[in-house]
Design a protein around this motif. Sequence first.
Motif, PDB file in Angstrom:
ATOM      1  N   ASP A   3       0.854  -1.181   0.000  1.00 52.63           N
ATOM      2  CA  ASP A   3       0.000   0.000   0.000  1.00 52.63           C
ATOM      3  C   ASP A   3       0.891   1.233   0.000  1.00 52.63           C
ATOM      4  O   ASP A   3       1.892   1.282   0.692  1.00 52.63           O
ATOM      5  N   GLY A   4       0.522   2.226  -0.764  1.00 51.38           N
ATOM      6  CA  GLY A   4       1.289   3.466  -0.758  1.00 51.38           C
ATOM      7  C   GLY A   4       2.272   3.547  -1.903  1.00 51.38           C
ATOM      8  O   GLY A   4       2.159   2.864  -2.910  1.00 51.38           O
ATOM      9  N   ILE A   5       3.265   4.403  -1.707  1.00 49.72           N
ATOM     10  CA  ILE A   5       4.262   4.667  -2.744  1.00 49.72           C
ATOM     11  C   ILE A   5       5.621   4.858  -2.081  1.00 49.72           C
ATOM     12  O   ILE A   5       5.711   5.389  -0.975  1.00 49.72           O
ATOM     13  N   ASP A   6       6.674   4.382  -2.737  1.00 52.78           N
ATOM     14  CA  ASP A   6       8.042   4.567  -2.255  1.00 52.78           C
ATOM     15  C   ASP A   6       8.690   5.673  -3.070  1.00 52.78           C
ATOM     16  O   ASP A   6       8.692   5.616  -4.305  1.00 52.78           O
ATOM     17  N   LEU A   7       9.237   6.666  -2.367  1.00 51.74           N
ATOM     18  CA  LEU A   7       9.935   7.762  -3.025  1.00 51.74           C
ATOM     19  C   LEU A   7      11.400   7.691  -2.635  1.00 51.74           C
ATOM     20  O   LEU A   7      11.743   7.789  -1.453  1.00 51.74           O
ATOM     21  N   LYS A   8      12.252   7.491  -3.627  1.00 55.23           N
ATOM     22  CA  LYS A   8      13.685   7.356  -3.387  1.00 55.23           C
ATOM     23  C   LYS A   8      14.189   8.558  -2.602  1.00 55.23           C
ATOM     24  O   LYS A   8      13.852   9.706  -2.915  1.00 55.23           O
ATOM     25  N   THR A  41      -6.323  18.418   6.552  1.00 58.95           N
ATOM     26  CA  THR A  41      -7.547  18.619   5.797  1.00 58.95           C
ATOM     27  C   THR A  41      -7.149  19.161   4.436  1.00 58.95           C
ATOM     28  O   THR A  41      -6.518  20.215   4.335  1.00 58.95           O
ATOM     29  N   VAL A  42      -7.474  18.409   3.390  1.00 57.73           N
ATOM     30  CA  VAL A  42      -7.097  18.762   2.027  1.00 57.73           C
ATOM     31  C   VAL A  42      -8.351  18.727   1.168  1.00 57.73           C
ATOM     32  O   VAL A  42      -9.034  17.694   1.103  1.00 57.73           O
ATOM     33  N   PRO A 121      -1.828   7.558  -3.016  1.00 61.60           N
ATOM     34  CA  PRO A 121      -1.126   8.767  -2.566  1.00 61.60           C
ATOM     35  C   PRO A 121      -0.758   9.711  -3.705  1.00 61.60           C
ATOM     36  O   PRO A 121      -0.559  10.905  -3.486  1.00 61.60           O
ATOM     37  N   ARG A 122      -0.711   9.194  -4.923  1.00 66.62           N
ATOM     38  CA  ARG A 122      -0.368  10.060  -6.058  1.00 66.62           C
ATOM     39  C   ARG A 122      -1.394  11.173  -6.241  1.00 66.62           C
ATOM     40  O   ARG A 122      -1.071  12.216  -6.802  1.00 66.62           O
ATOM     41  N   ASP A 123      -2.606  10.959  -5.738  1.00 66.59           N
ATOM     42  CA  ASP A 123      -3.633  11.999  -5.834  1.00 66.59           C
ATOM     43  C   ASP A 123      -3.300  13.206  -4.967  1.00 66.59           C
ATOM     44  O   ASP A 123      -3.927  14.258  -5.099  1.00 66.59           O
ATOM     45  N   TYR A 124      -2.324  13.054  -4.065  1.00 63.16           N
ATOM     46  CA  TYR A 124      -1.964  14.132  -3.143  1.00 63.16           C
ATOM     47  C   TYR A 124      -0.553  14.656  -3.379  1.00 63.16           C
ATOM     48  O   TYR A 124      -0.028  15.418  -2.580  1.00 63.16           O
ATOM     49  N   LEU A 125       0.064  14.253  -4.489  1.00 64.90           N
ATOM     50  CA  LEU A 125       1.392  14.745  -4.861  1.00 64.90           C
ATOM     51  C   LEU A 125       1.261  15.743  -6.001  1.00 64.90           C
ATOM     52  O   LEU A 125       0.382  15.600  -6.859  1.00 64.90           O
TER      53      LEU A 125
END
Length: 142
Positions: A3-8, A41-42, A121-125
């Motif tokens: 679940d989620g995303i890994d950012l180097k 809150t977004v 999570p890409r929807d919030y980047l």
Amino acid sequence: KHDGIDLKNEQGAPIFAMYDGYIYSTKYHKKAGYNTRIHSTVSGKNILISYFHLQKNNRVLQTSSPLTNVKAGDIIGYQGDSGNLKGAIAGGGVDSHVHIEVRVHDGSSSWSYSHYKLVDPRDYLSTNIDDNGVSQVNTNCN
């Protein structure tokens, strides 16, 4: 399951809060390692953003009274190799990274963790990242 995303992210590099909010929890988990969850809150939605694999020291910790508030861009910790990351790096299959998960509150009157549902999570980047992990440069930054 991942679940989620890994950012180097290089070992020791700062981890920044993505949005204003308050510290929801700062627990240790055997896979996630030292982590920090921030409630924000977004766009009218109550969300939790979890940042995993932080260093044990030099991170913002949860306090109950008053709540620990953070602003977008604040350093909330530093990249570590906690949880299962150290072994994965040693095995050669993974680079140092911060793992980020985003969960949206279900609108109920309970604020317990189980009432937050996992979302992409890409929807919030602000950077666009496709399903292959390729990012597109964001030219709309100030």
